[in-house]
Design a protein around this motif. Structure first.
Motif, PDB file in Angstrom:
ATOM      1  N   GLY A 284       0.949  -1.452   0.100  1.00 14.12           N
ATOM      2  CA  GLY A 284       0.000   0.144   0.027  1.00 14.12           C
ATOM      3  C   GLY A 284       0.695   1.234   0.002  1.00 14.12           C
ATOM      4  N   TYR A 285       0.149   2.443  -0.090  1.00 12.45           N
ATOM      5  CA  TYR A 285       1.016   3.736   0.127  1.00 12.45           C
ATOM      6  C   TYR A 285       1.720   3.728   1.400  1.00 12.45           C
ATOM      7  CZ  TYR A 285       0.618   8.205   2.533  1.00 12.45           C
ATOM      8  OH  TYR A 285       0.872   9.105   3.341  1.00 12.45           O
ATOM      9  N   ARG A 286       2.886   4.024   1.540  1.00 12.34           N
ATOM     10  CA  ARG A 286       3.661   4.303   2.619  1.00 12.34           C
ATOM     11  C   ARG A 286       4.378   5.943   2.749  1.00 12.34           C
ATOM     12  NH1 ARG A 286       1.046   0.850   3.881  1.00 12.34           N
ATOM     13  NH2 ARG A 286       1.390  -1.425   3.941  1.00 12.34           N
ATOM     14  N   SER A 287       4.038   5.993   4.251  1.00 20.52           N
ATOM     15  CA  SER A 287       4.495   7.637   4.433  1.00 20.52           C
ATOM     16  C   SER A 287       5.698   7.739   5.230  1.00 20.52           C
ATOM     17  CB  SER A 287       3.188   8.112   5.378  1.00 20.52           C
ATOM     18  OG  SER A 287       2.946   7.426   6.216  1.00 20.52           O
ATOM     19  N   GLY A 288       6.124   6.753   5.755  1.00 15.34           N
ATOM     20  CA  GLY A 288       7.488   6.629   6.618  1.00 15.34           C
ATOM     21  C   GLY A 288       8.447   5.150   6.400  1.00 15.34           C
ATOM     22  N   VAL A 289       9.718   5.255   6.369  1.00 12.70           N
ATOM     23  CA  VAL A 289      10.583   4.248   6.109  1.00 12.70           C
ATOM     24  C   VAL A 289      11.730   4.540   7.096  1.00 12.70           C
ATOM     25  CG1 VAL A 289      11.536   5.147   4.266  1.00 12.70           C
ATOM     26  CG2 VAL A 289      11.397   2.711   4.745  1.00 12.70           C
ATOM     27  N   ASP A 290      12.357   3.457   7.771  1.00 15.16           N
ATOM     28  CA  ASP A 290      13.574   3.461   8.383  1.00 15.16           C
ATOM     29  C   ASP A 290      14.551   2.122   8.483  1.00 15.16           C
ATOM     30  OD1 ASP A 290      15.850   5.039   9.397  1.00 15.16           O
ATOM     31  OD2 ASP A 290      14.681   5.256  11.452  1.00 15.16           O
ATOM     32  N   TRP A 291      15.804   2.334   8.349  1.00 17.87           N
ATOM     33  CA  TRP A 291      16.292   1.225   8.437  1.00 17.87           C
ATOM     34  C   TRP A 291      16.296   0.595   9.818  1.00 17.87           C
ATOM     35  CZ3 TRP A 291      18.467  -1.071   4.212  1.00 17.87           C
ATOM     36  CH2 TRP A 291      18.482  -0.314   3.027  1.00 17.87           C
ATOM     37  N   LEU A 292      16.180  -0.712   9.889  1.00 18.71           N
ATOM     38  CA  LEU A 292      16.492  -1.427  11.377  1.00 18.71           C
ATOM     39  C   LEU A 292      18.003  -1.687  11.599  1.00 18.71           C
ATOM     40  CD1 LEU A 292      15.479  -2.503  14.095  1.00 18.71           C
ATOM     41  CD2 LEU A 292      14.527  -4.580  12.711  1.00 18.71           C
ATOM     42  N   ARG A 293      18.542  -2.472  10.646  1.00 16.71           N
ATOM     43  CA  ARG A 293      19.856  -2.814  10.693  1.00 16.71           C
ATOM     44  C   ARG A 293      20.064  -3.121   9.014  1.00 16.71           C
ATOM     45  NH1 ARG A 293      16.884  -6.924  12.992  1.00 16.71           N
ATOM     46  NH2 ARG A 293      16.940  -8.872  11.635  1.00 16.71           N
ATOM     47  N   HIS A 294      21.554  -3.680   9.045  1.00 15.00           N
ATOM     48  CA  HIS A 294      22.086  -3.777   7.684  1.00 15.00           C
ATOM     49  C   HIS A 294      21.079  -4.463   6.780  1.00 15.00           C
ATOM     50  CE1 HIS A 294      24.786  -4.095   4.361  1.00 15.00           C
ATOM     51  NE2 HIS A 294      24.810  -5.390   4.421  1.00 15.00           N
ATOM     52  N   VAL A 296      17.990  -4.524   6.402  1.00 18.55           N
ATOM     53  CA  VAL A 296      16.517  -4.790   7.094  1.00 18.55           C
ATOM     54  C   VAL A 296      15.980  -3.355   7.340  1.00 18.55           C
ATOM     55  CG1 VAL A 296      15.220  -5.730   8.702  1.00 18.55           C
ATOM     56  CG2 VAL A 296      17.354  -6.768   8.049  1.00 18.55           C
ATOM     57  N   ALA A 297      14.681  -3.005   6.718  1.00 22.27           N
ATOM     58  CA  ALA A 297      14.024  -1.727   6.774  1.00 22.27           C
ATOM     59  C   ALA A 297      12.680  -2.103   6.918  1.00 22.27           C
ATOM     60  CB  ALA A 297      14.346  -0.714   5.772  1.00 22.27           C
ATOM     61  N   ILE A 298      11.859  -1.267   7.626  1.00 20.97           N
ATOM     62  CA  ILE A 298      10.383  -1.162   7.837  1.00 20.97           C
ATOM     63  C   ILE A 298       9.934  -0.022   7.175  1.00 20.97           C
ATOM     64  CG2 ILE A 298       8.657  -1.199   9.521  1.00 20.97           C
ATOM     65  CD1 ILE A 298      10.605  -2.760  11.217  1.00 20.97           C
ATOM     66  N   ALA A 299       8.768   0.003   6.406  1.00 23.95           N
ATOM     67  CA  ALA A 299       8.033   0.782   5.966  1.00 23.95           C
ATOM     68  C   ALA A 299       6.658   0.800   6.483  1.00 23.95           C
ATOM     69  CB  ALA A 299       7.825   0.908   4.389  1.00 23.95           C
ATOM     70  N   VAL A 300       5.884   2.062   6.681  1.00 23.35           N
ATOM     71  CA  VAL A 300       4.592   1.990   7.547  1.00 23.35           C
ATOM     72  C   VAL A 300       3.638   3.000   6.695  1.00 23.35           C
ATOM     73  CG1 VAL A 300       5.574   1.592   9.601  1.00 23.35           C
ATOM     74  CG2 VAL A 300       4.942   3.858   9.036  1.00 23.35           C
ATOM     75  N   GLY A 301       2.443   2.486   6.818  1.00 18.72           N
ATOM     76  CA  GLY A 301       1.230   3.594   6.320  1.00 18.72           C
ATOM     77  C   GLY A 301      -0.078   3.294   6.762  1.00 18.72           C
TER      78      GLY A 301
END
Length: 348
Positions: A284-294, A296-301
């Motif tokens: 889906g559309y995602r408004s935020g993302v960040d790296w957790l570790r090398h 690996v990243a998480i996107a949210v919406g």
């Protein structure tokens, strides 16, 4: 009218969040992350978020609220700036449990930066926008929290940058000569406080509307270059959020008027934003993302969360909780969203 999109998103997404179904069902893998709720007792939408550690985080709300936790979200202190009722806090930048900056968005004097150095007991107005044509969207501090930048939608055909050299206590306009021209209808999204981010000495700015691009500065915001992303541009779409670790960057977005559509809504870069490659579809559309570790990243919406384990080259859904912003630090992730929702990462 385009600059009102940042405000309209609060109403559109908050009212529709409960009715939105994920574009695809989340099928958790055995080692996928999972969220644990540590909600704030408020109905405000929490798009402003900064995580200091697994214990300390700050959030900013849609009606002038700011909250802080120092115990991993078990309790929250209401540390809202006096007289801020009704302001839209969309970005928080915190150095520790005592020092933080809070950016409110809007036209004219609604765009402000508040600063506290005593855990929110007192606040000063470090910046108040005095240009009716400016609309500030995002704020970012460099490592060490002495230098920082904030960005406004284009004024006179260029994104406007202000900078601080004293930890956010004062702000100065950066000469616009170093900023490339904006495309007609281009603007930034005040959706999660991550349309402007820093990594090392570099700064990155995301755009949407008339174009979906990424601007890059290697000299603390004095001069910028710009590259097209692979994320489609639209009147309500483009690049919403960026995250970098060294030369490795991820961009996510989509169209907030089509929250379940995640086709081509991600991109990645391995050369400090000089080139971008399609990272494929999100759920889906995602408004935020960040790296957790090398890698690996998480996107949210508003339809939930996705995870990548290959540096942004592919994604899979793992949760359908509506969220707006995500911040990860020291192997801990926090995310926030509508109606006071705050979640922390809990690993299997």
């Amino acid at each position: 009218m385009l600059r009102l999109l940042g405000i309209l998103m609060t109403t559109v997404l908050a009212s529709g969040a409960a009715a939105i179904a994920p574009a695809q069902a989340a099928h958790p893998h055995a080692h996928d992350p999972s969220w644990t709720h540590v909600d704030v007792p408020t109905d405000q939408q929490l798009r402003g978020l900064d995580a200091v550690s697994s214990k300390v985080a700050w959030v900013g709300g849609s009606a002038g609220g700011v909250w802080r936790t120092t115990d991993g979200g078990r309790s929250w202190d209401d540390v809202s700036p006096p007289g801020a009722d009704g302001l839209l806090f969309r970005d928080i930048e915190a150095r520790d449990s005592r020092t933080a900056l809070a950016l409110s968005i809007g036209e004219g004097t609604d765009s402000r930066i508040y600063r506290t150095t005593d855990g929110g007991q007192t606040w000063t107005q470090a910046f108040v926008n005095d240009d009716a044509n400016a609309f500030y969207d995002c704020l970012a501090m460099y490592p060490g929290d002495r230098f920082g930048l904030a960005v406004s939608d284009p004024v006179d055909g260029k994104f406007r940058i202000i900078s601080t050299r004293d930890g956010g206590a004062s702000w100065q306009l950066v000469d616009p000569a170093g900023m490339p021209d904006a495309v007609d209808g281009e603007f930034a999204f005040a959706a999660s406080g991550t349309c402007l981010v820093t990594s090392g000495h570099d700064a990155y700015l995301a755009s949407g509307g008339g174009a979906a691009r990424v601007f890059v500065s290697h000299d603390r915001g004095e001069t910028w270059t710009v590259r097209d992303s692979t994320i489609p541009a639209s009147a309500a779409g483009g690049v919403f959020s960026l995250a970098f670790q060294g030369p490795h960057g991820i961009a996510v977005g989509g169209d907030f008027e089509a929250p379940t559509a995640g086709t081509d809504a991600s991109a990645y870069s391995d050369d400090r934003g000089a080139t971008w490659t399609n990272g494929g579809d999100l759920s889906g559309y995602r408004s935020g993302v960040d790296w957790l570790r090398h890698d690996v990243a998480i996107a949210v919406g508003p339809t939930g969360s996705d995870v990548t384990v290959d540096g942004g080259r592919s994604w899979r859904a793992f949760d359908d909780t509506p969220l707006d912003a995500v911040q990860c630090v020291r192997s801990a992730c926090w995310a926030s969203g509508p109606h006071g929702v705050v979640v922390r990462l809990a690993r299997h």
